[in-house]
Design a protein around this motif. Sequence first.
Motif, PDB file in Angstrom:
ATOM      1  N   ASP A   1      15.296  -9.447 -26.291  1.00 34.52           N
ATOM      2  CA  ASP A   1      14.231  -9.982 -25.441  1.00 34.52           C
ATOM      3  C   ASP A   1      13.919  -9.132 -24.217  1.00 34.52           C
ATOM      4  OD1 ASP A   1      16.570 -10.457 -24.081  1.00 34.52           O
ATOM      5  OD2 ASP A   1      16.229 -12.603 -23.763  1.00 34.52           O
ATOM      6  N   ASP A   2      14.155  -7.827 -24.299  1.00 30.76           N
ATOM      7  CA  ASP A   2      13.822  -6.933 -23.191  1.00 30.76           C
ATOM      8  C   ASP A   2      13.060  -5.732 -23.746  1.00 30.76           C
ATOM      9  OD1 ASP A   2      13.761  -5.082 -21.064  1.00 30.76           O
ATOM     10  OD2 ASP A   2      15.599  -5.909 -20.212  1.00 30.76           O
ATOM     11  N   PRO A   3      11.743  -5.627 -23.485  1.00 34.00           N
ATOM     12  CA  PRO A   3      10.942  -4.556 -24.069  1.00 34.00           C
ATOM     13  C   PRO A   3      11.207  -3.177 -23.489  1.00 34.00           C
ATOM     14  CG  PRO A   3       9.610  -5.835 -22.553  1.00 34.00           C
ATOM     15  CD  PRO A   3      10.927  -6.554 -22.670  1.00 34.00           C
ATOM     16  N   LYS A   4      12.055  -3.079 -22.460  1.00 33.24           N
ATOM     17  CA  LYS A   4      12.378  -1.772 -21.888  1.00 33.24           C
ATOM     18  C   LYS A   4      13.816  -1.359 -22.180  1.00 33.24           C
ATOM     19  CE  LYS A   4       8.987  -2.007 -18.134  1.00 33.24           C
ATOM     20  NZ  LYS A   4       8.778  -1.957 -16.666  1.00 33.24           N
TER      21      LYS A   4
ATOM     22  N   LYS B   1      20.703   2.319 -14.489  1.00 31.95           N
ATOM     23  CA  LYS B   1      21.007   0.903 -14.364  1.00 31.95           C
ATOM     24  C   LYS B   1      19.847   0.189 -13.673  1.00 31.95           C
ATOM     25  CE  LYS B   1      24.465  -2.294 -12.530  1.00 31.95           C
ATOM     26  NZ  LYS B   1      25.736  -2.423 -11.752  1.00 31.95           N
ATOM     27  N   GLY B   2      19.403  -0.921 -14.250  1.00 32.13           N
ATOM     28  CA  GLY B   2      18.315  -1.684 -13.668  1.00 32.13           C
ATOM     29  C   GLY B   2      16.932  -1.218 -14.073  1.00 32.13           C
ATOM     30  N   ALA B   3      16.844  -0.201 -14.944  1.00 31.83           N
ATOM     31  CA  ALA B   3      15.532   0.290 -15.380  1.00 31.83           C
ATOM     32  C   ALA B   3      14.906  -0.621 -16.425  1.00 31.83           C
ATOM     33  CB  ALA B   3      15.658   1.708 -15.929  1.00 31.83           C
ATOM     34  N   ASN B   4      15.692  -1.551 -16.951  1.00 26.75           N
ATOM     35  CA  ASN B   4      15.147  -2.525 -17.899  1.00 26.75           C
ATOM     36  C   ASN B   4      14.659  -3.747 -17.131  1.00 26.75           C
ATOM     37  OD1 ASN B   4      17.960  -3.015 -17.302  1.00 26.75           O
ATOM     38  ND2 ASN B   4      17.884  -4.675 -18.795  1.00 26.75           N
ATOM     39  N   GLU B   5      14.249  -4.803 -17.835  1.00 21.91           N
ATOM     40  CA  GLU B   5      13.650  -5.963 -17.175  1.00 21.91           C
ATOM     41  C   GLU B   5      14.637  -7.092 -16.912  1.00 21.91           C
ATOM     42  OE1 GLU B   5      10.241  -7.336 -19.273  1.00 21.91           O
ATOM     43  OE2 GLU B   5       8.993  -5.624 -18.691  1.00 21.91           O
ATOM     44  N   ARG B   6      15.668  -7.242 -17.741  1.00 24.98           N
ATOM     45  CA  ARG B   6      16.539  -8.411 -17.653  1.00 24.98           C
ATOM     46  C   ARG B   6      17.977  -8.020 -17.310  1.00 24.98           C
ATOM     47  NH1 ARG B   6      14.702 -13.175 -20.002  1.00 24.98           N
ATOM     48  NH2 ARG B   6      12.642 -13.049 -20.958  1.00 24.98           N
ATOM     49  N   ASP B   7      18.613  -8.832 -16.466  1.00 23.79           N
ATOM     50  CA  ASP B   7      20.032  -8.626 -16.175  1.00 23.79           C
ATOM     51  C   ASP B   7      20.888  -8.997 -17.379  1.00 23.79           C
ATOM     52  OD1 ASP B   7      19.469  -7.814 -13.577  1.00 23.79           O
ATOM     53  OD2 ASP B   7      19.566  -9.864 -12.796  1.00 23.79           O
ATOM     54  N   LEU B   8      20.414  -9.972 -18.145  1.00 24.59           N
ATOM     55  CA  LEU B   8      21.123 -10.415 -19.345  1.00 24.59           C
ATOM     56  C   LEU B   8      20.174 -10.318 -20.531  1.00 24.59           C
ATOM     57  CD1 LEU B   8      23.639 -11.757 -20.664  1.00 24.59           C
ATOM     58  CD2 LEU B   8      22.552 -13.962 -20.202  1.00 24.59           C
ATOM     59  N   ILE B   9      20.514  -9.458 -21.478  1.00 23.06           N
ATOM     60  CA  ILE B   9      19.700  -9.275 -22.681  1.00 23.06           C
ATOM     61  C   ILE B   9      20.285 -10.139 -23.793  1.00 23.06           C
ATOM     62  CG2 ILE B   9      18.908  -7.618 -24.415  1.00 23.06           C
ATOM     63  CD1 ILE B   9      19.240  -5.445 -22.270  1.00 23.06           C
ATOM     64  N   THR B  10      19.431 -10.873 -24.467  1.00 20.95           N
ATOM     65  CA  THR B  10      19.866 -11.686 -25.596  1.00 20.95           C
ATOM     66  C   THR B  10      19.490 -10.977 -26.888  1.00 20.95           C
ATOM     67  OG1 THR B  10      19.563 -13.729 -24.337  1.00 20.95           O
ATOM     68  CG2 THR B  10      19.707 -13.928 -26.727  1.00 20.95           C
ATOM     69  N   ALA B  11      20.504 -10.552 -27.633  1.00 16.16           N
ATOM     70  CA  ALA B  11      20.286  -9.903 -28.927  1.00 16.16           C
ATOM     71  C   ALA B  11      20.495 -10.931 -30.033  1.00 16.16           C
ATOM     72  CB  ALA B  11      21.246  -8.733 -29.108  1.00 16.16           C
TER      73      ALA B  11
END
Length: 259
Positions: free
Chosen positions: A140-143, A213-223
Amino acid sequence: MALACAAAPLAAAAEPVADLEGPVGGWRHGGLSSELERYAAAYPKPPVDRGAQKYRTLIEGRLRKVGKADRKPPTLVVNGTAMPLYTDEQGRFARPWAFGRGSNSVEVVSADGASRQRLQFYEADATKTQAKLRAVLTWDDPKAEVDLHVISPDGGHAFFASPLLPEGGGLDVDSVDGAGPEIFSSAAPRPGVWLFYVNYWGNFNAAGYNFEKGANERDLITAKLTLIHNENTLNEKRETLVVPLRKLGELALMKSVRF
């Protein structure tokens, strides 16, 4: 005494969430069309261009309304398997898919679930191979770049750098870069124990991959990993597993399966 009956107004039908341009609904025979000669590429384009794939059907179209980038994306559902549907800024999308013979369905569901666009077609080409084992990894993180690693019973390892197994089967090449999904399939899985791992490999943007670190959108990614056995048959079974990913480089075993 006359009774006056007020008819309740009919609820207006929700506007379709997208215009689906392909595949075409109804009956079809892939062997009688030019599809086998067509090369299909994913869109939006992934960070690495590995070339287009042959023998794929494009699920393509355009959203009628394009929301803000930080909103939840719509959902693409293919033969019952749901995944986030990411698009370009104009709402266009193209997702190559290897459909098997028999009944197939494609559905786009709006982020709020209020609007759906669905089509169904029957693939009559008996030479189309059915996947006895298919694994679909979404997140759920497009980055974020999240990778699926599959270990076969004889020690074969299918992953982004080596997507195909010597015995047959492997990852769809167009699925190993970008926001996913990543798809593994095998028409004849070797007997024994199969291992499915997920790895939070890195992040990406318009400039390419990065490990900041932090370049994505979510602190917690759900795979989410969906395992499908005997897809599109009376014996179809499916299982969905979810795992949280927090740190770059994190590797998790999602499932061990014995055939």
